[in-house]
Design an enzyme around this catalytic site. Structure first.
Site, short mmCIF file in Angstrom:
data_model
loop_
_atom_site.label_atom_id
_atom_site.label_comp_id
_atom_site.label_asym_id
_atom_site.label_seq_id
_atom_site.Cartn_x
_atom_site.Cartn_y
_atom_site.Cartn_z
N ASN A 158 -10.76 -8.74 -3.16
CA ASN A 158 -11.31 -8.80 -4.52
C ASN A 158 -10.23 -9.38 -5.45
O ASN A 158 -9.83 -8.79 -6.45
CB ASN A 158 -11.76 -7.42 -5.00
CG ASN A 158 -12.58 -7.52 -6.27
OD1 ASN A 158 -12.27 -6.90 -7.28
ND2 ASN A 158 -13.60 -8.34 -6.25
N LYS A 186 2.81 -3.40 -11.01
CA LYS A 186 1.80 -2.52 -11.62
C LYS A 186 1.69 -1.21 -10.84
O LYS A 186 1.57 -0.15 -11.42
CB LYS A 186 0.44 -3.20 -11.68
CG LYS A 186 -0.53 -2.39 -12.51
CD LYS A 186 -1.94 -2.80 -12.31
CE LYS A 186 -2.44 -2.43 -10.98
NZ LYS A 186 -3.51 -1.49 -10.85
N ASP A 187 1.74 -1.32 -9.52
CA ASP A 187 1.69 -0.12 -8.67
C ASP A 187 3.13 0.33 -8.43
O ASP A 187 3.65 0.21 -7.31
CB ASP A 187 0.97 -0.44 -7.37
CG ASP A 187 -0.47 -0.85 -7.62
OD1 ASP A 187 -1.26 0.00 -8.07
OD2 ASP A 187 -0.80 -2.03 -7.42
N ARG A 207 -10.11 -2.59 -10.21
CA ARG A 207 -10.91 -1.48 -10.74
C ARG A 207 -11.34 -1.71 -12.19
O ARG A 207 -12.19 -0.98 -12.69
CB ARG A 207 -10.15 -0.16 -10.58
CG ARG A 207 -10.03 0.24 -9.10
CD ARG A 207 -9.50 1.62 -8.88
NE ARG A 207 -9.68 2.05 -7.50
CZ ARG A 207 -8.72 2.06 -6.56
NH1 ARG A 207 -7.50 1.66 -6.85
NH2 ARG A 207 -8.98 2.46 -5.33
N GLN A 235 -6.07 5.21 2.74
CA GLN A 235 -5.45 5.48 1.44
C GLN A 235 -6.46 5.94 0.40
O GLN A 235 -6.11 6.12 -0.77
CB GLN A 235 -4.64 4.28 0.95
CG GLN A 235 -5.43 3.05 0.55
CD GLN A 235 -4.51 1.88 0.26
OE1 GLN A 235 -3.99 1.25 1.15
NE2 GLN A 235 -4.30 1.57 -1.03
N SER A 249 -6.58 -5.58 -12.61
CA SER A 249 -6.84 -4.65 -11.50
C SER A 249 -8.28 -4.84 -11.05
O SER A 249 -9.17 -5.08 -11.87
CB SER A 249 -6.64 -3.21 -12.00
OG SER A 249 -7.24 -2.30 -11.09
N HIS A 282 -3.20 -11.05 -8.14
CA HIS A 282 -2.89 -11.31 -6.73
C HIS A 282 -2.35 -12.73 -6.56
O HIS A 282 -1.42 -12.97 -5.79
CB HIS A 282 -4.14 -11.17 -5.86
CG HIS A 282 -4.73 -9.79 -5.82
ND1 HIS A 282 -5.91 -9.46 -6.44
CD2 HIS A 282 -4.28 -8.66 -5.22
CE1 HIS A 282 -6.17 -8.19 -6.22
NE2 HIS A 282 -5.20 -7.67 -5.49
N GLY A 293 3.10 -5.90 -6.30
CA GLY A 293 3.04 -5.93 -7.76
C GLY A 293 3.74 -4.73 -8.37
O GLY A 293 3.67 -3.61 -7.84
N ALA A 307 -6.23 -12.96 -10.80
CA ALA A 307 -5.03 -13.74 -11.11
C ALA A 307 -3.75 -12.97 -10.80
O ALA A 307 -2.71 -13.58 -10.52
CB ALA A 307 -5.06 -14.16 -12.58
O1 PAF Z 1 -1.78 -2.47 -3.46
C1 PAF Z 1 -2.68 -2.62 -2.60
O2 PAF Z 1 -3.57 -3.46 -2.74
C2 PAF Z 1 -2.69 -1.72 -1.36
O3 PAF Z 1 -2.26 -0.44 -1.67
C3 PAF Z 1 -1.88 -2.31 -0.20
C4 PAF Z 1 -0.41 -2.45 -0.53
C5 PAF Z 1 -2.46 -3.66 0.18
C6 PAF Z 1 -1.99 -1.39 1.02
O4 PAF Z 1 -3.32 -1.23 1.43
#
Ligand code: PAF
Length: 283
Positions: A32, A151-152, A189, A61, A187, A37, A149, A35
């Site tokens: 999904n 962001k995370d 989301r 996860q 994001s 990514h 990123g 920009a």
């Molecule tokens: O940040 C994400 O999109 C996910 O947590 C990752 C790092 C691809 C792991 O599934």
């Protein structure tokens, strides 16, 4: 761009690149793509001769009741974007390729301490799932570098720690957060937001930026600043999970003398849970 679905076929391609002495950068994603990514792909392009992007919506996860089933899957559109971005290989495995025993996800990689706080407190097991899949991806691709990123931010620190603890020969590179013009961090989301919620969403970054500004001006009353941040999120329409000031290196409790801080927050707007952070470098 080639799309490969199996580890065997990915490795065949990687072997031939390595034979020519080419370096490889990996950008792990759950698809999904937006920009944000693509900005990670740009960073990867500058780091290595070849870029591999993985798209894998990692079941381990997501907690029970979270959005695993609803998580947007847009492979055809993603593939077109990655082709335009000059990615060499898209690795898009089915779940059984990564977790052959579907009932039991298998070996769990767990980073103690860091994984249980902040988002880990509200999403138990989330960072074990992230660490477990990222370790598998590192072992499968064996990249020279991998881009994540900022962001995370907590995820980034979990991955840095697992790389260091397991002595994995991969360089972890952080890429800056891509934002909408009104400050909202990009994001996947964000698409859960309706129009009214989308109008409120920049309040997350605004509240973080206000706190970061106060820290840069010398404020060190952390508890009061955090309380003001929580109230700011509520006023902006969020149901906050947390608003905290932490040390940037390890998300520890800050002291007045710390020069590298990070302000982090997570909150819900409707069915979207949004996270963001702002680094404060006082060196
Ligand atoms: O940040 C994400 O999109 C996910 O947590 C990752 C790092 C691809 C792991 O599934």
């Amino acid at each position: 761009m080639k799309t490969v679905r199996t580890i065997a076929s990915l490795r065949e391609n990687l072997r031939s690149w390595r034979g020519f002495g080419e370096t490889i950068a990996l950008v792990p994603t759950m698809g999904n793509l937006h920009a944000g990514h693509l900005s990670l792909v740009d960073v990867a392009r500058a780091l290595a001769d070849r870029v591999v992007v993985s798209i894998f919506v990692n079941p381990t996860q997501f907690g029970p009741g979270e959005d695993f089933a609803a998580y947007p899957r847009t492979l055809d559109k993603d593939r077109r974007q990655l082709t335009r971005a000059n990615v060499d290989i898209l690795f898009a495995p089915p779940v059984e390729e990564i977790y052959p025993d579907r009932e039991h996800a298998g070996t769990v990689v767990s980073v103690p301490g860091l994984s249980g706080i902040l988002c880990g407190q509200f999403r138990p097991g989330h960072f074990d799932g992230v660490a477990s899949v990222v370790t598998r991806l590192f072992n499968i691709v064996q990249p020279d570098s991998a881009v994540f990123g900022q962001k995370d931010y907590q995820q980034l620190l979990v991955i840095r720690r697992l790389q260091a603890d397991l002595h994995l020969p991969v360089k972890i590179v952080a890429a800056p957060t891509a934002r909408e013009p009104d400050g909202l961090a990009l994001s996947s989301r964000n698409q859960y937001l309706d129009a009214a919620q989308r109008a409120m969403a920049p309040g997350l970054h605004r509240t973080l930026a206000e706190c970061a500004g106060a820290l840069r001006q010398g404020r060190r009353d952390f508890d009061a600043l955090e309380a003001r941040g929580m109230a700011g999120l509520v006023a902006a329409g969020f149901r906050p999970d947390y608003f905290v000031i932490r040390t940037a290196a390890d998300l520890g409790a800050p002291a007045a003398a710390n020069r590298n801080l990070v302000v982090l927050a997570a909150g819900h707007l409707g069915r979207a849970r949004l996270i963001d952070n702002v680094l404060v470098d006082l060196t």
